[in-house]
Design an enzyme around this catalytic site. Structure first.
Site, PDB file in Angstrom:
ATOM      1  N   ASP A  70       3.121   8.704   3.578  1.00 35.36           N
ATOM      2  CA  ASP A  70       4.264   9.636   3.954  1.00 35.36           C
ATOM      3  C   ASP A  70       4.000  10.927   4.652  1.00 35.36           C
ATOM      4  O   ASP A  70       2.820  11.489   4.687  1.00 35.36           O
ATOM      5  CB  ASP A  70       5.285   9.671   2.495  1.00 35.36           C
ATOM      6  CG  ASP A  70       4.188  10.240   1.382  1.00 35.36           C
ATOM      7  OD1 ASP A  70       2.895  10.598   1.803  1.00 35.36           O
ATOM      8  OD2 ASP A  70       4.781  10.099   0.361  1.00 35.36           O
ATOM      9  N   GLU A 146      12.443   7.423  -3.910  1.00 34.22           N
ATOM     10  CA  GLU A 146      13.066   8.124  -5.314  1.00 34.22           C
ATOM     11  C   GLU A 146      13.800   7.149  -5.825  1.00 34.22           C
ATOM     12  O   GLU A 146      14.319   6.051  -5.242  1.00 34.22           O
ATOM     13  CB  GLU A 146      13.877   9.225  -4.669  1.00 34.22           C
ATOM     14  CG  GLU A 146      13.232  10.343  -3.781  1.00 34.22           C
ATOM     15  CD  GLU A 146      12.248  11.358  -4.837  1.00 34.22           C
ATOM     16  OE1 GLU A 146      12.428  11.008  -5.763  1.00 34.22           O
ATOM     17  OE2 GLU A 146      11.928  12.520  -3.953  1.00 34.22           O
TER      18      GLU A 146
HETATM   19  C1  F6R Z   1       1.870  11.457  -1.823  1.00 33.63           C
HETATM   20  C2  F6R Z   1       2.970  10.665  -2.440  1.00 33.63           C
HETATM   21  C3  F6R Z   1       3.540  11.184  -3.853  1.00 33.63           C
HETATM   22  C4  F6R Z   1       2.585  11.451  -4.801  1.00 33.63           C
HETATM   23  C5  F6R Z   1       3.323  11.634  -6.140  1.00 33.63           C
HETATM   24  C6  F6R Z   1       2.354  12.386  -7.364  1.00 33.63           C
HETATM   25  O1  F6R Z   1       1.502  10.935  -0.556  1.00 33.63           O
HETATM   26  O2  F6R Z   1       3.496   9.862  -1.737  1.00 33.63           O
HETATM   27  O3  F6R Z   1       4.442   9.851  -4.018  1.00 33.63           O
HETATM   28  O4  F6R Z   1       1.632  10.713  -5.180  1.00 33.63           O
HETATM   29  O5  F6R Z   1       4.614  12.933  -5.764  1.00 33.63           O
HETATM   30  O6  F6R Z   1       1.725  13.388  -6.642  1.00 33.63           O
HETATM   31  P1  F6R Z   1       0.616  14.266  -7.508  1.00 33.63           P
HETATM   32  O7  F6R Z   1      -0.499  13.375  -7.333  1.00 33.63           O
HETATM   33  O8  F6R Z   1       0.374  15.610  -6.797  1.00 33.63           O
HETATM   34  O9  F6R Z   1       1.123  14.540  -9.106  1.00 33.63           O
END
Ligand code: F6R
Length: 245
Positions: A70, A146
């Protein structure tokens, strides 16, 4: 019946090492493999471990190709909070991967639909993703998919939920600077990867780990679809496993 292969690590560092073992095995078996990569805090121990392992001669990224999940809409690759910048800083600049072989959706395009379609076509042209790395959001999002009433199939534009913007605002000067939209692979893109590896660490992920992998498969918990993936490994640390019996 749960198809996910659950591995419980002691802490985030061990989770990173166990994930690196899986990457190392794949890269050594298939030097030109296609890695689906993620940003966020969760993959950082893994990326540090992979950088070190290449320095130690245990694997080579020289022929590896990659496609990221993303990117924020409206941020250029030079913006310090763009996911392209994150990948360069935290992984690509420190390994032998050819920058031309790394793909991140472009945040600055006129025609979003064309960019998303081209992104899917490029993944297909590479022969598909061999392993897709994922983190998980507190609401169960994977990539920027989401909770909603369906599982999005392909790469598409999304409006960001407030909970996600709030969770990411620590990386910006203020909430107003956090983009309101992003481009993301769809749940279908993720499900098409030959192997999926999701990492979740920290107590704040415990409840969503339980819901995602031990609850019903529902688009209201996007990560739950991974229960239907034929080769999905979930690595959690003890804190993220703490809601499981
Ligand atoms: C990142 C992504 C998000 C994260 C998720 C968790 O490329 O696609 O889905 O994997 O928001 O984020 P962290 O690892 O910062 O808790």
């Amino acid at each position: 019946m749960h198809h996910v292969n659950l591995i419980i690590a002691k802490d985030p560092a061990e989770a990173g090492r166990l994930a690196a073992d899986i990457f190392q095995e794949l890269i050594n078996a298939k030097p030109d493999c296609v890695l689906g990569l993620a940003t966020g805090s969760t993959p950082l121990p893994l990326y540090r471990e992979l950088i070190q392992r290449e320095k130690d001669g245990k694997l080579s990224f020289a022929k590896v190709r990659s496609a990221n999940l993303d990117e924020y809409k409206g941020l250029s690759g030079d913006h310090p909070q763009s996911y392209r910048y994150f990948m360069n800083e935290n992984l690509f600049n420190h390994i032998s991967i050819d920058p031309a072989n790394t793909m991140v959706p472009s945040g600055l395009v006129e025609d979003a639909d064309a960019m998303c379609a081209a992104y899917e076509a490029a993944i297909e042209a590479m022969g598909g993703i061999d392993i897709q790395l994922l983190g998980i959001g507190h609401d169960g999002h994977i990539g920027f998919n989401e909770p909603c009433d369906h599982f999005p199939a392909a790469t598409h534009e999304v409006e960001l939920e407030e909970i996600t913007r709030q969770a990411n605002k620590r990386f910006f000067n203020s909430i107003d600077e956090v983009p309101t939209a992003a481009y993301t692979m769809g749940c279908g893109t993720v499900m098409a990867a030959r192997k999926v590896l999701l990492i979740a660490t920290g107590k704040d992920k415990a409840e969503i780990v339980k819901q995602s992998f031990f609850g019903p498969v529902t688009p209201m918990v996007p990560a739950s679809i991974l229960q239907f993936h034929p080769d999905c490994t979930v690595i959690v640390d003890e804190a993220a496993a703490s809601a499981l019996k």
